[in-house]
Design a protein around this motif. Structure first.
Motif, PDB file in Angstrom:
ATOM      1  N   GLU A 490     -15.208   4.270   0.917  1.00 24.66           N
ATOM      2  CA  GLU A 490     -14.734   2.935   0.547  1.00 24.66           C
ATOM      3  C   GLU A 490     -13.561   3.001  -0.417  1.00 24.66           C
ATOM      4  OE1 GLU A 490     -16.405  -1.179  -1.537  1.00 24.66           O
ATOM      5  OE2 GLU A 490     -17.778   0.466  -1.013  1.00 24.66           O
ATOM      6  N   LYS A 491     -13.649   3.858  -1.431  1.00 24.41           N
ATOM      7  CA  LYS A 491     -12.586   3.950  -2.422  1.00 24.41           C
ATOM      8  C   LYS A 491     -11.319   4.544  -1.820  1.00 24.41           C
ATOM      9  CE  LYS A 491     -15.644   4.272  -6.436  1.00 24.41           C
ATOM     10  NZ  LYS A 491     -16.038   5.050  -7.632  1.00 24.41           N
ATOM     11  N   VAL A 492     -11.503   5.513  -0.937  1.00 27.37           N
ATOM     12  CA  VAL A 492     -10.318   6.084  -0.288  1.00 27.37           C
ATOM     13  C   VAL A 492      -9.625   5.041   0.559  1.00 27.37           C
ATOM     14  CG1 VAL A 492      -9.507   7.880   1.293  1.00 27.37           C
ATOM     15  CG2 VAL A 492     -11.341   8.379  -0.338  1.00 27.37           C
ATOM     16  N   GLU A 493     -10.382   4.247   1.273  1.00 24.55           N
ATOM     17  CA  GLU A 493      -9.782   3.209   2.109  1.00 24.55           C
ATOM     18  C   GLU A 493      -9.087   2.148   1.261  1.00 24.55           C
ATOM     19  OE1 GLU A 493      -9.392   3.150   5.329  1.00 24.55           O
ATOM     20  OE2 GLU A 493     -10.281   5.160   5.341  1.00 24.55           O
ATOM     21  N   LYS A 494      -9.642   1.900   0.088  1.00 21.38           N
ATOM     22  CA  LYS A 494      -8.980   0.943  -0.800  1.00 21.38           C
ATOM     23  C   LYS A 494      -7.620   1.474  -1.242  1.00 21.38           C
ATOM     24  CE  LYS A 494      -9.427  -1.326  -5.276  1.00 21.38           C
ATOM     25  NZ  LYS A 494     -10.237  -1.484  -6.515  1.00 21.38           N
ATOM     26  N   GLU A 495      -7.568   2.753  -1.594  1.00 20.79           N
ATOM     27  CA  GLU A 495      -6.290   3.340  -1.969  1.00 20.79           C
ATOM     28  C   GLU A 495      -5.317   3.332  -0.805  1.00 20.79           C
ATOM     29  OE1 GLU A 495      -5.656   3.940  -4.953  1.00 20.79           O
ATOM     30  OE2 GLU A 495      -7.690   3.794  -5.753  1.00 20.79           O
ATOM     31  N   ARG A 496      -5.837   3.520   0.400  1.00 22.17           N
ATOM     32  CA  ARG A 496      -4.964   3.511   1.577  1.00 22.17           C
ATOM     33  C   ARG A 496      -4.358   2.118   1.776  1.00 22.17           C
ATOM     34  NH1 ARG A 496      -5.183   7.350   5.269  1.00 22.17           N
ATOM     35  NH2 ARG A 496      -7.326   7.869   4.655  1.00 22.17           N
ATOM     36  N   ARG A 497      -5.168   1.086   1.565  1.00 28.24           N
ATOM     37  CA  ARG A 497      -4.642  -0.275   1.688  1.00 28.24           C
ATOM     38  C   ARG A 497      -3.573  -0.538   0.629  1.00 28.24           C
ATOM     39  NH1 ARG A 497     -10.190  -1.414   2.474  1.00 28.24           N
ATOM     40  NH2 ARG A 497     -10.363  -2.075   0.287  1.00 28.24           N
ATOM     41  N   ASN A 498      -3.808  -0.020  -0.574  1.00 34.72           N
ATOM     42  CA  ASN A 498      -2.792  -0.188  -1.623  1.00 34.72           C
ATOM     43  C   ASN A 498      -1.466   0.461  -1.234  1.00 34.72           C
ATOM     44  OD1 ASN A 498      -4.508  -1.597  -3.335  1.00 34.72           O
ATOM     45  ND2 ASN A 498      -5.225   0.243  -4.381  1.00 34.72           N
ATOM     46  N   ILE A 499      -1.542   1.649  -0.667  1.00 28.29           N
ATOM     47  CA  ILE A 499      -0.315   2.353  -0.271  1.00 28.29           C
ATOM     48  C   ILE A 499       0.393   1.589   0.840  1.00 28.29           C
ATOM     49  CG2 ILE A 499       0.565   4.480   0.759  1.00 28.29           C
ATOM     50  CD1 ILE A 499      -0.236   4.691  -2.176  1.00 28.29           C
ATOM     51  N   GLU A 500      -0.353   1.006   1.759  1.00 24.70           N
ATOM     52  CA  GLU A 500       0.283   0.234   2.826  1.00 24.70           C
ATOM     53  C   GLU A 500       1.037  -0.959   2.250  1.00 24.70           C
ATOM     54  OE1 GLU A 500       0.563   0.912   5.988  1.00 24.70           O
ATOM     55  OE2 GLU A 500      -0.531   2.800   5.738  1.00 24.70           O
ATOM     56  N   ILE A 501       0.459  -1.579   1.227  1.00 23.47           N
ATOM     57  CA  ILE A 501       1.156  -2.698   0.587  1.00 23.47           C
ATOM     58  C   ILE A 501       2.402  -2.216  -0.144  1.00 23.47           C
ATOM     59  CG2 ILE A 501       0.939  -4.462  -1.215  1.00 23.47           C
ATOM     60  CD1 ILE A 501      -2.005  -4.724  -0.464  1.00 23.47           C
ATOM     61  N   LEU A 502       2.270  -1.077  -0.816  1.00 22.88           N
ATOM     62  CA  LEU A 502       3.413  -0.549  -1.569  1.00 22.88           C
ATOM     63  C   LEU A 502       4.532  -0.080  -0.658  1.00 22.88           C
ATOM     64  CD1 LEU A 502       1.554   1.413  -4.369  1.00 22.88           C
ATOM     65  CD2 LEU A 502       2.742  -0.756  -4.576  1.00 22.88           C
ATOM     66  N   LYS A 503       4.212   0.259   0.595  1.00 23.45           N
ATOM     67  CA  LYS A 503       5.269   0.631   1.539  1.00 23.45           C
ATOM     68  C   LYS A 503       6.242  -0.523   1.743  1.00 23.45           C
ATOM     69  CE  LYS A 503       2.843   4.089   4.341  1.00 23.45           C
ATOM     70  NZ  LYS A 503       2.289   4.382   5.680  1.00 23.45           N
ATOM     71  N   ILE A 504       5.713  -1.740   1.679  1.00 22.23           N
ATOM     72  CA  ILE A 504       6.592  -2.902   1.844  1.00 22.23           C
ATOM     73  C   ILE A 504       7.608  -2.956   0.705  1.00 22.23           C
ATOM     74  CG2 ILE A 504       6.648  -5.423   2.030  1.00 22.23           C
ATOM     75  CD1 ILE A 504       3.814  -5.331   3.092  1.00 22.23           C
ATOM     76  N   PHE A 506       8.482  -0.251  -1.569  1.00 20.46           N
ATOM     77  CA  PHE A 506       9.284   0.947  -1.793  1.00 20.46           C
ATOM     78  C   PHE A 506       9.807   1.585  -0.508  1.00 20.46           C
ATOM     79  CE2 PHE A 506       6.565   0.583  -5.532  1.00 20.46           C
ATOM     80  CZ  PHE A 506       7.465   0.793  -6.556  1.00 20.46           C
ATOM     81  N   GLY A 507       9.272   1.206   0.627  1.00 23.81           N
ATOM     82  CA  GLY A 507       9.675   1.841   1.878  1.00 23.81           C
ATOM     83  C   GLY A 507       8.757   2.997   2.246  1.00 23.81           C
ATOM     84  N   GLU A 508       8.636   3.285   3.543  1.00 19.02           N
ATOM     85  CA  GLU A 508       7.724   4.336   4.006  1.00 19.02           C
ATOM     86  C   GLU A 508       8.183   5.725   3.585  1.00 19.02           C
ATOM     87  OE1 GLU A 508       6.697   4.221   8.066  1.00 19.02           O
ATOM     88  OE2 GLU A 508       6.161   2.096   8.086  1.00 19.02           O
ATOM     89  N   ALA A 509       9.480   5.971   3.583  1.00 22.44           N
ATOM     90  CA  ALA A 509       9.980   7.310   3.250  1.00 22.44           C
ATOM     91  C   ALA A 509       9.599   7.710   1.831  1.00 22.44           C
ATOM     92  CB  ALA A 509      11.494   7.359   3.433  1.00 22.44           C
ATOM     93  N   ALA A 510       9.619   6.740   0.900  1.00 22.76           N
ATOM     94  CA  ALA A 510       9.336   7.061  -0.490  1.00 22.76           C
ATOM     95  C   ALA A 510       7.867   7.406  -0.706  1.00 22.76           C
ATOM     96  CB  ALA A 510       9.726   5.891  -1.388  1.00 22.76           C
ATOM     97  N   LEU A 511       6.998   6.978   0.191  1.00 26.50           N
ATOM     98  CA  LEU A 511       5.552   7.167  -0.010  1.00 26.50           C
ATOM     99  C   LEU A 511       4.958   8.165   0.972  1.00 26.50           C
ATOM    100  CD1 LEU A 511       4.470   3.469  -0.709  1.00 26.50           C
ATOM    101  CD2 LEU A 511       5.022   5.264  -2.341  1.00 26.50           C
TER     102      LEU A 511
END
Length: 767
Positions: A490-504, A506-511
């Protein structure tokens, strides 16, 4: 000797006088005619004895100052006789100061000689006012001065020349006799005529005739600034009373209504007495009215500027005050004062050692929202933001913590209603855009033209590069992932959702690095499941890719006893599953779940690896010194060892018999400091679980690698400026530091005595 210019001026004056007397007649015929007329007039007046001693003394009675204190006043002579004499004088165009007729009599001198009578009354009334502070004495003094003025004023039949001369001399003597006491009393008298904000307090009203007296005596012109200052002070008092702390609704409309109902009628008495129509009154009040309206805006702007910090704290309930401030700043040029006041308040009340960085950022986010309303281009915000990034090195970390959704950090800095948008970059201005607007005049050369649309973009925009945020994001994500101790996804999936939001943002290349870290967490669980299926183990390691994770804190700790056996067994099974890879254990990280079986009790606790290693050594020997324990587990800091041992002392498992000597308590001691084992939970700080090297530490380690390059430059080339060192370092593999970071590193090297600097040139320190 007279200069040519002076001679030319005298010649010109003489010619003008000659033409006037000659009446532009040919030759001197006009002058001869004037001489004959003058002779005839003098002859006629001589015949009638108008220039006799007695006749002239009767004429002087019309202009000679009288003493109105006498009863009855002296009897005046016939006006017809006196007017004929003055017509002769006016015809000859003699100046009033030249009237030296009969016994060297001078009209102005007579007024000066008699003015002591007026001065006596002035001193008497002002003395009474100083004793009682009663404004009625000032009012009676002004009426008394009007009586003296009327008694001494020459009749209108004598013409304007003598009346103007009298007004000049009388007012000159009057103003020199009225000291500071009268000025203060007159100002208080004017102030008393303003309508009070409190309806229970009556205000004195001066009718139009009183203002006429002021104008007659010349007070309106003489004390114009005093009258205006009384009005300004009345406005200031009302604005402070009505608007201080009232932030919910805009107050400018209320103040303008008060001005039209209370102040404008007063202005009409002073400046609009001669108006017959509304349009005439409006024209007469246009200038002074705009000055008073400007002062209302300035006073309110000063008030809101002093309150700006509290207004920001109270936002959004203080939206009305922000609208007032925006409107006032459009009229009053006090943007610099607002920035200075807010920065001063931030330094005093916010940017001090006792304030947490997160609280500072919370206030700064509120500042962003408030200054958006006051100054949409963002110039004021750009100037206010600078101290935050300079004085708080962990600002980026706090921002990134909020971006990844730190559950323990309280309220979010980001308004959930705001859309998630990509971070904007400074673009070249398009001057062909019909909606293009120039930057404000106070923007300065460092102001960025990009105008972020949301709070996070604004927070990131105060830094020169978003790469700092990306690197800090990687560090924080690594810490959060390594802190996951259970097998739940559950916690890993939460972090994954956060990264997907941050891609918007900072962009995918930066992450991409963050994506690898998340993939490692998934692969680690899959590998652990395979190993457990081959041979069950109580060890559940998190397996990561060393190249893609931030630098982890190193340690030479060696787990003793059964822990080492469990690690070796797990590594063997992993090598069977992954023949091309091997595990490099980081035993100082993670958490160990222990069940301690003692003679009289059993404890179940979760502890860091170092505490588990120490208690394992006590299973072999009941009494050990701290030096023995450190030698058994490897290189460990002595303070960290004491901390680990004291944790067991708190639980009543160990006891320190002598300084540095600890004994295992198989049987609990009643007087011991044992506590309930349920109070012993996982480590309190996230950093104890996952000691990932901070971004600042990583940068320092990277710069140590490039020190050899810098040392070689300064050895071969001698003294170099900082920008030259930065340019040459860019050829080094992987160098990505900014010149500010290089400057910080060079300053640290200077403090260590490695380099020196003079006039901006760096050189090696001789050894």
């Amino acid at each position: 000797m007279a200069t040519d210019a002076l001679k030319a001026q005298v010649r010109s004056k003489w010619q003008d006088a000659f033409k006037r007397i000659n009446s532009n007649n040919p030759g001197i015929t006009g002058l001869m005619a004037f001489s004959e007329v003058g002779h005839a007039v003098v002859h006629e007046e001589t015949t009638q004895h108008l220039f006799s001693k007695q006749s002239w003394s009767h004429t002087l009675a019309f202009v000679k100052p009288i003493n109105i204190k006498e009863d009855p006043p002296p009897k005046r002579a016939d006006i017809t006789t006196a007017r004929r004499d003055f017509e002769v004088v006016n015809y000859c165009r003699r100046l009033p100061s030249d009237w030296c007729l009969d016994d060297d009599y001078m009209f102005s001198d007579e007024i000066r000689q008699k003015f002591y009578l007026v001065r006596e009354d002035i001193d008497s009334y002002l003395s009474d006012y100083e004793l009682s502070k009663d404004l009625s004495h000032i009012s009676r003094l002004i009426l008394r001065l009007k009586e003296w003025y009327d008694a001494w004023t020459p009749p209108e039949e004598l013409g304007a020349t003598i009346r103007n001369a009298f007004v000049l001399v009388f007012q000159t003597q009057l103003y020199s006799s009225l000291g500071p006491t009268f000025v203060k009393g007159f100002k208080d008298l004017i102030a008393s005529t303003f309508p009070s904000s409190d309806p229970d307090i009556p205000s004195q009203t001066l009718d139009a005739s009183t203002w006429v007296i002021f104008e007659t005596l010349g007070f309106l012109d003489r004390y114009e600034n005093i009258i205006a200052s009384a009005g300004y002070e009345h406005i200031e008092a009302h604005v402070l009373e009505a608007c201080a702390g009232q932030w919910e609704t805009p107050m400018m409309d209320t103040l303008r209504t008060w001005m039209s109902e209370k102040v404008v009628p007063w202005l009409l008495l002073m400046y609009g007495r001669d108006a017959n129509t509304t349009d005439e009154a409006r024209a007469l009040l246009s200038t002074i009215g705009s000055r008073f309206d400007f002062h209302v805006a300035k006073t309110l702007c000063d008030l809101r500027t002093r309150e700006i910090f509290d207004i920001i704290v109270d936002y959004p309930d203080s939206a009305g005050a922000l609208q007032d401030l925006k409107e006032c700043l459009q009229r009053v040029d006090q943007r610099g004062a607002l920035v200075k006041s807010l920065r001063k308040a931030n330094r005093k009340r916010l940017l001090h050692p006792g304030a947490e960085t997160r609280l500072i950022l919370t206030q700064y986010v509120a500042t962003i929202k408030c200054l958006r309303i006051v100054d949409p281009p963002g110039v004021l915000l750009f100037k206010v933001a600078d101290p935050i990034r300079r004085e708080r090195p962990d600002t980026i970390r706090c921002i990134v913590s909020n971006l990844v959704g730190d559950d323990d950090s309280g309220d979010s800095l980001v308004d959930e209603s705001e859309p998630i948008v990509p971070l904007q970059q400074a673009d070249t201005e398009d001057y062909t855009d019909p909606n293009w607007e120039p930057e404000p005049v106070d923007a300065g050369p460092d102001f960025r033209t990009n105008k972020p649309s949301d709070v996070i973009s604004t927070l990131v925009s105060i830094y020169d590069s978003r790469d700092l945020f990306v690197k800090e994001l990687q560090v924080l994500l690594a810490q959060r992932l390594l802190a996951i101790t259970d097998d739940s996804t559950e916690k890993v999936e939460k972090e994954r959702r956060n990264i997907e939001i941050l891609k918007i943002r900072f962009g995918e290349a930066a992450l991409q690095v963050c994506e690898v870290m998340l993939k490692d967490m998934t692969d680690s669980k899959r590998i652990d499941g395979h190993v457990q299926s081959q041979k069950a183990s109580i060890v559940h390691p998190t397996i990561i890719s060393r190249q893609f994770w931030p630098m982890l804190e190193s340690s030479e700790i060696v787990m003793p006893g059964q822990f080492q056996i469990l690690q070796d067994q797990y590594a063997k099974e992993f090598s069977t599953f992954k023949p091309d890879k091997r595990l490099r254990w980081l035993p100082h990280l993670g958490t160990v779940h222990l069940e301690l079986q003692l003679e009289d009790r059993m404890l179940e606790v979760d502890v860091p690896p170092l505490e588990a290693a120490f208690i394992e050594l006590f299973s072999e020997k009941n009494i050990r010194t701290i030096d023995e324990l450190i030698n058994a587990v490897g290189s460990v800091d002595k303070s960290a060892a004491f901390k680990a041992l004291l944790a067991w002392v708190d639980l009543g498992v160990l006891k320190e018999d002598e300084p540095g000597t600890f004994r295992l308590l198989e049987v609990a001691e009643e007087a011991g400091p044992a506590r309930d084992s349920s109070s012993r939970i996982a480590p309190t700080t996230e950093q104890d679980l996952a000691p990932v090297t901070s971004l600042q530490q990583q940068q320092a380690e990277q710069m140590k690698v490039y020190w050899k390059f810098i040392e070689g430059m300064l050895t071969n080339l001698g003294q170099l400026p900082l920008d030259r060192i930065q340019t040459m370092l860019r050829f080094a593999p992987g160098y990505d530091q900014t010149i500010e970071q290089l400057a910080g590193f060079m300053e640290a090297a200077r403090r260590e005595g490695l380099v020196g600097v003079k006039d901006g040139l760096w050189k090696l320190t001789p050894r």
